[in-house]
Design an enzyme around this catalytic site. Sequence first.
Site, short mmCIF file in Angstrom:
data_model
loop_
_atom_site.label_atom_id
_atom_site.label_comp_id
_atom_site.label_asym_id
_atom_site.label_seq_id
_atom_site.Cartn_x
_atom_site.Cartn_y
_atom_site.Cartn_z
N HIS A 65 42.99 37.87 42.31
CA HIS A 65 43.87 38.05 41.16
C HIS A 65 43.20 38.90 40.07
O HIS A 65 43.82 39.77 39.46
CB HIS A 65 44.27 36.68 40.62
N GLU A 68 43.30 42.44 41.11
CA GLU A 68 44.64 42.99 40.87
C GLU A 68 44.76 43.50 39.44
O GLU A 68 45.25 44.60 39.18
CB GLU A 68 45.69 41.90 41.16
N HIS A 69 44.30 42.70 38.47
CA HIS A 69 44.35 43.14 37.07
C HIS A 69 43.57 44.44 36.87
O HIS A 69 44.01 45.33 36.14
CB HIS A 69 43.73 42.08 36.15
N GLU A 140 45.79 33.72 30.51
CA GLU A 140 46.79 33.55 31.57
C GLU A 140 46.57 32.18 32.25
O GLU A 140 47.51 31.44 32.52
CB GLU A 140 46.68 34.68 32.59
#
Lengths: 433, 422
Positions: A65, A68-69, A140
């Site tokens: 994840h 991905e950022h 997040e």
Amino acid sequence: MNFTQYDRIGERVYRKKLENGLELRIVPRPDYVRKYAFFATRYGGMDTRFQLNGQWLDTPPGIAHYLEHKMFDTPDGNALQDLAKNGAEPNAFTSNALTGYYFDSTRHFEENLRILLSFVSVPYFTKESVDKEQGIIAQEIRMIEDNPDWQIYHRMVQAMYARNTGRTAIAGTVESIREITADTLYRCHEAFYTPSNMILSVVGDVDPERVEEIAVEILPAIGGPVIPRDYGQEPPEVAAHELRRTMEVATPQFLTGFKCRPAEHGEAWFRQAIVGELASDLLLGESSPLYLRLYDSGLINSSFGGDYELLPGYACFYAGGDSRDARAVTDAILQEAAKIGGGQLDHALYQRVRRTIYGSYVRSFNSFETIAVSMTEGCFYGYDPFRFPEMFESITPEDVCAFLRENVTAENCVLSEIVPGDAGTEETPCAGV
Amino acid sequence: MNMMRKTIAEGVSLTCLPVSKFKTGILSAQFAVPLTASAAGAVALIPSVLRRGTVNYPDMGRLSERLDNLYGARMDDTVRKIGECQCAGFVASFLDDRFVPGGERLLEPVTALLGELLCRPVTENGAFVPAYFESEKANLLDAIGSIRNDKRLWAGRRLLSEMCAGEPYGVSRLGEEADADALEGPDLYRRYRDLIQSAPLELVYCGSASADEVEDALREAFSALPRVSVRTLPAVRPHEPRPDVLHVSDSMDVTQGKLELGFSCDSDDYMALLMGNTLFGGSSNSKLFMNVREKLSLCYYASSVFHRQKNLITVSSGIEFGNYQPAFDEIMEQLRMVQEGRWEDWEIDSARSLLLNSYASMGDAQGKLENFYLSRAVTGLPDTPEQLADMVRAMTPERIIEAMRTVRLDTVYFLKGKEAAA
């Protein structure tokens, strides 16, 4: 490029595997203005342990994840902005087993496709840019952790699976992401962001040949080797049967989950997914006697629903919603499953449920996003999602009874609850996790 | 797309959007009433009580059976707040005839069922079935309560209720807990009768059938609608500007703080405000995203919404409790940047492209079409997506600056943790 025509559902799909191993899927939609491209790697939250260049690597939870950022950073700035200048709406998501990057646009499709393929295949990280992301992702994670739906689900999965990495929180924790460095991100990119581990799906009014030409032009000519992964050796039993915690919520909520037999690669995967859905609707869908009885008695409301999920080495059947007595609902589910599993199947209901699920599959092909994700998963797990009418016809009521008999049992059951109160008070410690 | 709109009975309007590219058809039937604190709960409850049973299908089991046999047709009860109106009814969605095995037609039976749900509920002694009323009332109370579970939603709701206290816009689409709790069965039935007699009914169809087929099916299905006299909907009241900024905060047991800012706008150049807001916080390339998130790493989300019907802008962000001041300052700084026209060419180009993209692709999503044309009918704002796109193309930086200079901070809401409160 070769295509297959699916007349029963009015679809045509172009398919090709490029020399570098990239799988291409194109679904023409001549009447639409939107054009949608989805570029995915078979790499997600559960891929934390793998072998690269002969060495086993253990990477921190949340790294797929995090990567991905950071993929949107380019030496010239940020790909989000490059796409936005063309009016495209780009985004990305990471799930347990895949990371997908996509855009939606009405103009400049080819240029946007070039940008997408380029920023995803060329990594660019610096220590500063990686460190700076910590604050954003930490927020997040905080947002996710304050969400009771996520808490119930995550705690259920954690109690159900002791080792399989499908239990890992996709975004990781505020602590685990502190271990992530630019160097580790480069290694993960090297292992998984190679054409032979990826698929490009396009839905819209596009020329399939042009899509192929652009993919060949932008992506590396040679794909990487197959990366061995370790999802963990999972014992058959669940680690805990009941867990409950308090949170700042208005009403008690629950999920009851059942650890199921994982699916085999290939058509069997798709078949098992549909059998699980049929079983879910038959047992506890809106027209099932169980749903109607529980709704009438006020034990559930319209928030109640179920699902069936498959990952490598992992399968989970679950249902839940708001309830004042989750234990009673769970007991009722177990009794009804035993009854249907034991052969007391209402055949008229079975036929109706089949109609409904058939309808919902056809309906789901309205969504470009659903089409792309189904094709991607079909590619990873070895089946053709457009063949659902045929697959559907091959399933018998006995398949569904056997599924319930084998999986929906007290031994496989985990009940996860959240009740109103001050956050974080653990009433039933969750053993083994 | 050849949109067709006509009145088919007193206060009953049909909007037809003939498109044959979808796998499904949708048909929406929505009663529109002025949003008021006292009636919102009752209006929100009506569709879910109606969804429990009709004369021909008197319980959920028989209704579900009927829907299953129509290849899993959906009949979703919906409650929406559109401007200062509340819209309540059903959205039906069903397979297009081309994909129904055996060539069965679904438009007519689904339309008939929709008409029956709205016009012929199962009743006992001239009221709703008490058991249905009681259980749906309990569900409504749960639904109102569970807004609290989603902290972002909750904070947004709290901001509007404080900022627009005393105005219809401050009322939630589901109403308040106390009002819903006080509802009684006979009152609800009276409210329902009033709705079907006097509230404007908006019908929206999108699918492959011809307008004539749809109209015929609807005339048949709604022939029992007992129209008496139909009321008109009031215009939206402009927000009363506040002399001093209102500050409100709540404490909850949470790990992330939610900062919400409400701004009033005093310009009637709607498109200039919409584009100004897109630059400010309306996209993932906006000033809020690029600065509050990307530059300062203060949050995962920071975005703004322009409330067209009420001429407001709201900003929403999730931050660490201790970062209240830097986040607040940066949000205000970015607003100033927009008000002073300090943006790069690509920023305005991308705001323009984003809006053009969304208007151009609206025809590709049935749900968006239904919501757009329903809102248009209810608020009386006349523009089509094509006209809106023309307005975007004609927009100038000068107009954006002029409109955005009327944007004033009105209310600040902060949801903080319990320890932070001590």
